[in-house]
Structure formats: structure tokens, C-alpha cells
Design an enzyme around this catalytic site. Structure first.
Site, PDB file in Angstrom:
ATOM      1  N   ASP A  29      32.552  57.834  34.594  1.00 47.36           N
ATOM      2  CA  ASP A  29      33.383  56.783  34.024  1.00 47.36           C
ATOM      3  C   ASP A  29      34.838  57.276  34.076  1.00 47.36           C
ATOM      4  OD1 ASP A  29      34.031  54.449  32.360  1.00 47.36           O
ATOM      5  OD2 ASP A  29      34.351  55.932  30.778  1.00 47.36           O
ATOM      6  N   ASP A  36      38.114  55.624  31.944  1.00 45.40           N
ATOM      7  CA  ASP A  36      38.797  55.574  30.641  1.00 45.40           C
ATOM      8  C   ASP A  36      37.988  56.319  29.586  1.00 45.40           C
ATOM      9  OD1 ASP A  36      41.260  53.895  30.842  1.00 45.40           O
ATOM     10  OD2 ASP A  36      39.833  52.453  31.663  1.00 45.40           O
ATOM     11  N   ASN A  50      34.398  50.177  34.311  1.00 43.21           N
ATOM     12  CA  ASN A  50      34.226  48.773  33.951  1.00 43.21           C
ATOM     13  C   ASN A  50      35.552  48.015  33.928  1.00 43.21           C
ATOM     14  OD1 ASN A  50      31.487  48.401  33.816  1.00 43.21           O
ATOM     15  ND2 ASN A  50      31.340  48.377  31.584  1.00 43.21           N
TER      16      ASN A  50
END
Length: 260
Positions: A14, A16, A48
Site C-alpha cells: 500500500d 498512504d 486505493n
């Protein structure tokens, strides 16, 4: 479980709260990524975000000193576009999102409309210019039969100095106003996003480690799709959230420097 966290073939990160917070790299990121690459591991960045295209994410990573190609990145925005191309090529999309969403859909030929009576789908991402007018347009499209597509299920987006509402907050407003429910969620933890990620890595799920800072998206994403998972405590969630949500990662890391 593998003997060590360094035993995987593919690593999904991921962004952030995992790789960076705002415009700052988080501890251990560069050294860990360099070490993985030197050992021949495959790396895919899976975010995302809906406010940046893959090109925009690539530029940001490059500015922070992380060398990668555009093909090393998946975003909820580009995966949403893939979904429309693959399953809904005739869709007419009323979009609630920012310029990156407009650019992504236009670049790849996904038709958009501002007419709520002509829309077949309402695609929702983070929109920092969300207005009552946009809520009304989206509501009208949904009440007229359009299907609601959430680009991601994140309720908020962590920043260096706090957080802002994310896509799911807007989705809930549209559900409430229209009395309609979400038809499809595209971003993590969806099976469709996992399919696209694993296609890129070309490894079996059990040969991959998903590393992220959010239990409900990152860890659920890996667990639900056959990967091993690591929660890193540099972003949204803490050890307490593991207990509260009942979603257990295989590893809990203070920072990415623990991947060794």
C-alpha cells in the site's frame, strides 16, 4: 507460515500510511525496497487512491526517490477503469471524482455523461470539490436506475496532520439520498483488484505478502485472496484495531525496516 518475512516471491505495498505520509517517506522504506530488489523479489504498489493516475503516482514515487515503472503500480482508479472496459464497455458513467478520474476514463475510452437520466452507472471516488449539486445529480441517476460503483471503500484518507473524508463517506451520502445500495466495490479488498494484482506479479497468492496500514482494506484484501499479510503501524490502524475488527494479519510491523 514461512520461516521469515523475507521468504516471499512477491511483495504488494500500500502507499498512504505504508510507504509515505503526505510528502514524507516513512521509516525504512527505501532500504527495504532496495534490499528486496537486490534479492530478486517482485514489488507491486497497490493503492486505493482515486485522485492520482498511475502516471501521477509514478511521478510522486520518483520524486521521493523510489525508482519504479508505471507497470509496478495499480490504483483503485485504474482498476475501476479496467472493470468498465472488461465488463461494462457500453456504460455511460456519471462520475463523482476529481480531474484524475476524468483523465483516466477519457484516456481509455470509457464514456462519461453529466445527464443523470442517461447514466447507466455512477462511479464514486474521493472528490474534494463534492457539492450538494453533485449529490443531487448522483441521487437522480441512481433513482433513475443507474448502478452505484464505489472506486474504493476507504472512509477517510490519512494526511500528515490528520485525515480527510474519503470515497466511502460520499458513497454513504449517495446511498442515503437515493435509497439505493452499492452495486460493486472495485478497490481493495475486492477480488477483482486482487485478480489484477496477481496477474501482474504472476505468482500464486500464497507466494505473496500484502503489506499495508489498514486492517479493513489491506489486511482483509490479502487474507480474503489467499495472500499472507503484514500490518505496518505507521498509518491508519494500530494493534487495537486488529482486536476491534477481528481481522488478523500474519505479521505486525513497527515499520517496513522489519522486513529482513
Amino acid at each position: 507460515m514461512p520461516k521469515g518475512i523475507f521468504a516471499f516471491d512477491g511483495y504488494l505495498f500500500d502507499l498512504d500510511g505504508t510507504v509515505y505520509a503526505g510528502n514524507q517517506l516513512l521509516p525504512g522504506v527505501l532500504s527495504t525496497i532496495d534490499k528486496l530488489r537486490e534479492s530478486g523479489k517482485s514489488i507491486l504498489f497497490v493503492t486505493n487512491t482515486t485522485t492520482h493516475t498511475r502516471e501521477g503516482v509514478h511521478e510522486r514515487l520518483s520524486q521521493l526517490g523510489i525508482a519504479c515503472s508505471k507497470e509496478d503500480i495499480l490504483t483503485a482508479l485504474c482498476v475501476s477503469r479496467m472493470y468498465f472496459q472488461e465488463y461494462l464497455p457500453e456504460a455511460k458513467v456519471l462520475m463523482i471524482g476529481e480531474q484524475a478520474m476524468k483523465n483516466e476514463l477519457a484516456q481509455y475510452g470509457v464514456e462519461t455523461t453529466n445527464d443523470p437520466l442517461g447514466a447507466t452507472h455512477v462511479l464514486v471516488g474521493l472528490d474534494r470539490q463534492f457539492t450538494y449539486e453533485k449529490l443531487t445529480l448522483g441521487m437522480s441517476a441512481l433513482r433513475n436506475g443507474a448502478q452505484l460503483i464505489a472506486a474504493n471503500p476507504d472512509p477517510f484518507c490519512p494526511l500528515e496532520d490528520g485525515a480527510i473524508p474519503d470515497t466511502w463517506s460520499l458513497v454513504k451520502a449517495l446511498e442515503t439520498a437515493s435509497s439505493q445500495s452499492v452495486y460493486k466495490v472495485i478497490g481493495k479488498p475486492s477480488e477483482y483488484y486482487a485478480k489484477k494484482a496477481l496477474e501482474k506479479l504472476a505468482f500464486a497468492p500464497e507466494a505473496c505478502l500484502m503489506v499495508g496500514d489498514r486492517v479493513s482494506t489491506d489486511i482483509c484484501f490479502g487474507n480474503a485472496n489467499g495472500m499472507y499479510t503484514a500490518l505496518v503501524l505507521t498509518g491508519a490502524d494500530s494493534r487495537k484495531d486488529i482486536m476491534l475488527q477481528g481481522i488478523k494479519p500474519d505479521y505486525v510491523l513497527a515499520s517496513l525496516s522489519e522486513i529482513k
